[in-house]
Design an enzyme around this catalytic site. Structure first.
Site, PDB file in Angstrom:
ATOM      1  N   SER A 180      45.134 -17.201   5.157  1.00 34.45           N
ATOM      2  CA  SER A 180      44.056 -17.572   4.636  1.00 34.45           C
ATOM      3  C   SER A 180      42.843 -17.373   5.552  1.00 34.45           C
ATOM      4  O   SER A 180      42.004 -17.292   4.797  1.00 34.45           O
ATOM      5  CB  SER A 180      44.838 -19.009   4.148  1.00 34.45           C
ATOM      6  OG  SER A 180      45.022 -20.100   5.091  1.00 34.45           O
TER       7      SER A 180
ATOM      8  N   ALA B 150      50.569 -18.997   6.158  1.00 31.99           N
ATOM      9  CA  ALA B 150      50.521 -18.782   5.502  1.00 31.99           C
ATOM     10  C   ALA B 150      48.405 -19.480   6.079  1.00 31.99           C
ATOM     11  O   ALA B 150      47.558 -19.182   5.291  1.00 31.99           O
ATOM     12  CB  ALA B 150      50.953 -19.878   4.189  1.00 31.99           C
ATOM     13  N   TYR B 151      48.301 -19.838   6.844  1.00 30.17           N
ATOM     14  CA  TYR B 151      46.835 -20.988   7.032  1.00 30.17           C
ATOM     15  C   TYR B 151      46.727 -19.886   7.553  1.00 30.17           C
ATOM     16  O   TYR B 151      45.656 -19.412   7.603  1.00 30.17           O
ATOM     17  CB  TYR B 151      47.432 -21.910   8.690  1.00 30.17           C
ATOM     18  CG  TYR B 151      46.224 -22.519   9.330  1.00 30.17           C
ATOM     19  CD1 TYR B 151      45.209 -23.416   8.510  1.00 30.17           C
ATOM     20  CD2 TYR B 151      45.425 -21.390   9.979  1.00 30.17           C
ATOM     21  CE1 TYR B 151      43.650 -23.444   9.602  1.00 30.17           C
ATOM     22  CE2 TYR B 151      45.238 -22.491  10.758  1.00 30.17           C
ATOM     23  CZ  TYR B 151      44.137 -22.717  10.266  1.00 30.17           C
ATOM     24  OH  TYR B 151      42.575 -23.042  11.818  1.00 30.17           O
ATOM     25  N   ALA B 152      47.161 -19.395   9.108  1.00 27.58           N
ATOM     26  CA  ALA B 152      46.782 -17.834   9.154  1.00 27.58           C
ATOM     27  C   ALA B 152      45.907 -16.416   8.495  1.00 27.58           C
ATOM     28  O   ALA B 152      45.161 -16.105   8.938  1.00 27.58           O
ATOM     29  CB  ALA B 152      47.854 -17.408  10.000  1.00 27.58           C
TER      30      ALA B 152
ATOM     31  N   ASP C  67      39.464 -19.060  12.542  1.00 30.65           N
ATOM     32  CA  ASP C  67      40.477 -19.409  13.410  1.00 30.65           C
ATOM     33  C   ASP C  67      41.055 -18.177  14.217  1.00 30.65           C
ATOM     34  O   ASP C  67      40.939 -17.580  14.218  1.00 30.65           O
ATOM     35  CB  ASP C  67      41.596 -20.530  12.961  1.00 30.65           C
ATOM     36  CG  ASP C  67      42.683 -20.404  14.236  1.00 30.65           C
ATOM     37  OD1 ASP C  67      42.662 -20.391  14.866  1.00 30.65           O
ATOM     38  OD2 ASP C  67      43.102 -21.932  13.408  1.00 30.65           O
TER      39      ASP C  67
END
Ligand SMILES: NC(=O)C1=CN([C@@H]2O[C@H](COP(=O)(O)OP(=O)(O)OC[C@H]3O[C@@H](n4cnc5c(N)ncnc54)[C@H](OP(=O)(O)O)[C@@H]3O)[C@@H](O)[C@H]2O)C=CC1
Ligand SMILES: Nc1nc2c(c(=O)[nH]1)N=C([C@H](O)[C@@H](O)CO)CN2
Length: 240
Positions: A155, A151-153, A139
């Site tokens: 991971s 946490a998304y960023a 991303d």
């Protein structure tokens, strides 16, 4: 000899949106496809009728990931590529455990590709120089961070890093690259304000749809030289 069936491309999370569009793209080219799906959407039946092998898999646990890898190994003598598309765009939310959010993001964006790349490497190797590919979907926020999706960023950043590690490990037989999109598709529930703001974040000011990603994957698959790279598909967003 010349009529041998091409080896399949494995697409994780292929039941909807970008993964689904990729699966149909390859099937239209008569390229065999294996799709992992978690939810049995009607699209899965359509994919089966179009010739895809669809395998139910939940990557929420390592056991689920490894059971899926065992099934793929048992049924296939090789793979043309793996496209790690499966993902969950989970935000930190009041009332939701931070530990659970972090584990979930690491599970789908780190454990799944890490374990699958190791477990399936022998299916990718042995077909010649640059004959196979791994693609990681990361991303744009890997570069910038994200206050709502921390946490998304993080991971996805780990996944971006693994692109270079697996490129080193598997060369020269397997190329390993990452695609780092910014806005590609809106979700149905996105309201008008959100859409306006999201469109305004890039220079190009559109949500381009799946074709941008499909065309890039076609290029990466065709190359015999490009590996260990991250390709932004972001409408010039870093320049805003
Ligand atoms: N769409 C966009 O604008 C952007 C997309 N990307 C990246 O591109 C890729 C594709 O995006 P998009 O099509 O929007 O993704 P979606 O979120 O729409 O779909 C992701 C897929 O992953 C599957 N999945 C999620 N969790 C699990 C799990 N634990 N086990 C097995 N499968 C799971 C989902 O299955 P189920 O439906 O059953 O939950 C779904 O099929 C993703 O990696 C995404 O992060 C990056 C930036 C922007
Ligand atoms: N797995 C997903 N990851 C991401 C999604 C999504 O729907 N599923 N969406 C985005 C957004 O499009 C964002 O980039 C702009 O709104 C990011 N990642």
């Amino acid at each position: 000899m010349g009529n041998a069936q091409p080896l399949p491309i494995l697409i994780t999370g292929g039941g909807r949106r970008i993964g689904l569009a990729l699966a149909h793209h390859f099937l239209n080219l008569r390229q065999p496809v294996i799709v992992s799906y978690r939810t049995e959407y009607p699209t899965i039946d359509t994919l089966r009728k179009a010739g895809a092998v669809c395998v139910q898999a939940d990557f929420s646990t390592d056991e689920g990931i490894l059971a899926f890898a065992d099934k793929v190994k048992a049924d296939n003598r090789g793979l043309r590529g793996i496209i790690h598309n499966a993902s969950d765009w989970r935000a930190e939310k009041p009332g939701t455990s931070l530990s659970e959010t972090l584990s979930c993001m690491l599970q789908i964006h780190v454990h799944a590709p890490y374990l699958l790349n190791h477990a399936l490497q022998d299916l990718l190797r042995g077909h010649g120089h640059a004959a196979s590919d791994i693609i990681h979907f990361t991303d744009y926020v890997v570069e910038r961070g994200s206050d709502k999706h921390i946490a998304y960023a993080a991971s996805k950043a780990a996944l971006d890093n693994m692109t270079r590690s697996f490129a080193r490990k598997l060369a020269p037989e397997v190329k390993v690259n990452a695609i780092a999109p910014s806005l590609i598709l809106f979700n149905d529930h996105d309201d008008a304000d959100y859409r306006r703001e999201a469109l305004n974040k890039s220079l190009m000011k559109i949500a381009p749809g799946e074709k941008e990603v499909i065309d890039l994957i076609d290029y990466i698959f065709t190359s015999c030289y490009v590996t260990g790279r991250t390709f932004g598909v972001d409408g010039g967003r870093p320049l805003r």
